[in-house]
Design a protein around this motif. Structure first.
Motif: not given
Length: 178
Positions: A90-95, A109-115
């Motif tokens: 809902p907060d527009h975070t995309v996983k 906010d533009g932060t990208v996390v890659k695992v």
């Protein structure tokens, strides 16, 4: 069961448990309304849209194998035929979760996390900083070229963009600063 044929050509079949099946005049759309409030629609393009009344969730299955779930809190999940999943919160975070175990998350906010599947993590912040987390160390890279690494034994190594290097041991004592 009771079957009605309406003047516009639609057919409605009512079953004894309260379930109703409506077939469009052109026989291309079927809507089944179940006694528990669930609704299943089979569309002319072969999409199957199922609404779960209790959960207020819609599940759409496409002929190419894509499945989309829409939840009442506006979360949307897409399950692709290749095993990839995409969740839009809902907060527009995309996983995105890939079938090979790789995961990536894009924050508003533009932060990208890659695992990686081995657990290594790369975080790229919107301010240009980057963090790398592995089993052996955590490293932060700054836009000016400074790199700070903390090893699993507590040792810290900072390489500044000026060429200066500072190393601290596990207790925080400076062992090199030049």
């Amino acid at each position: 069961k009771v079957e009605e044929v309406l003047t516009d050509g639609r057919r409605i079949i009512t079953f004894c448990n309260g379930t109703k099946k409506e077939i469009s005049a052109d026989k291309r759309t079927t809507t089944i309304s179940f006694f528990n409030g669930d609704v299943k629609k089979i569309m002319p393009d072969q999409r199957v849209i199922y609404y779960y009344a209790d959960a207020q969730t819609t599940h759409t299955a496409y002929p190419d194998g894509l499945e989309v779930l829409q939840f009442p809190n506006n979360q949307i999940e897409k399950h692709y035929p290749d095993g990839t999943q995409e969740i839009v919160f809902p907060d527009h975070t995309v996983k995105r979760l890939y079938s090979d175990g790789f995961k990536e998350t894009f924050f508003p906010d533009g932060t990208v996390v890659k695992v990686e599947k081995n657990g290594d993590k790369i975080v790229v912040f919107s301010n240009g900083q980057k963090e790398v987390h592995t089993a052996q160390f955590k490293r932060r890279e700054y836009p000016d070229g400074t790199v700070k690494t903390v090893y699993c034994n507590g040792r810290q190594e900072t390489k500044y963009s000026t060429g200066r290097v500072r190393i601290k041991d596990g207790e925080g004592n400076i062992i090199l600063d030049k």
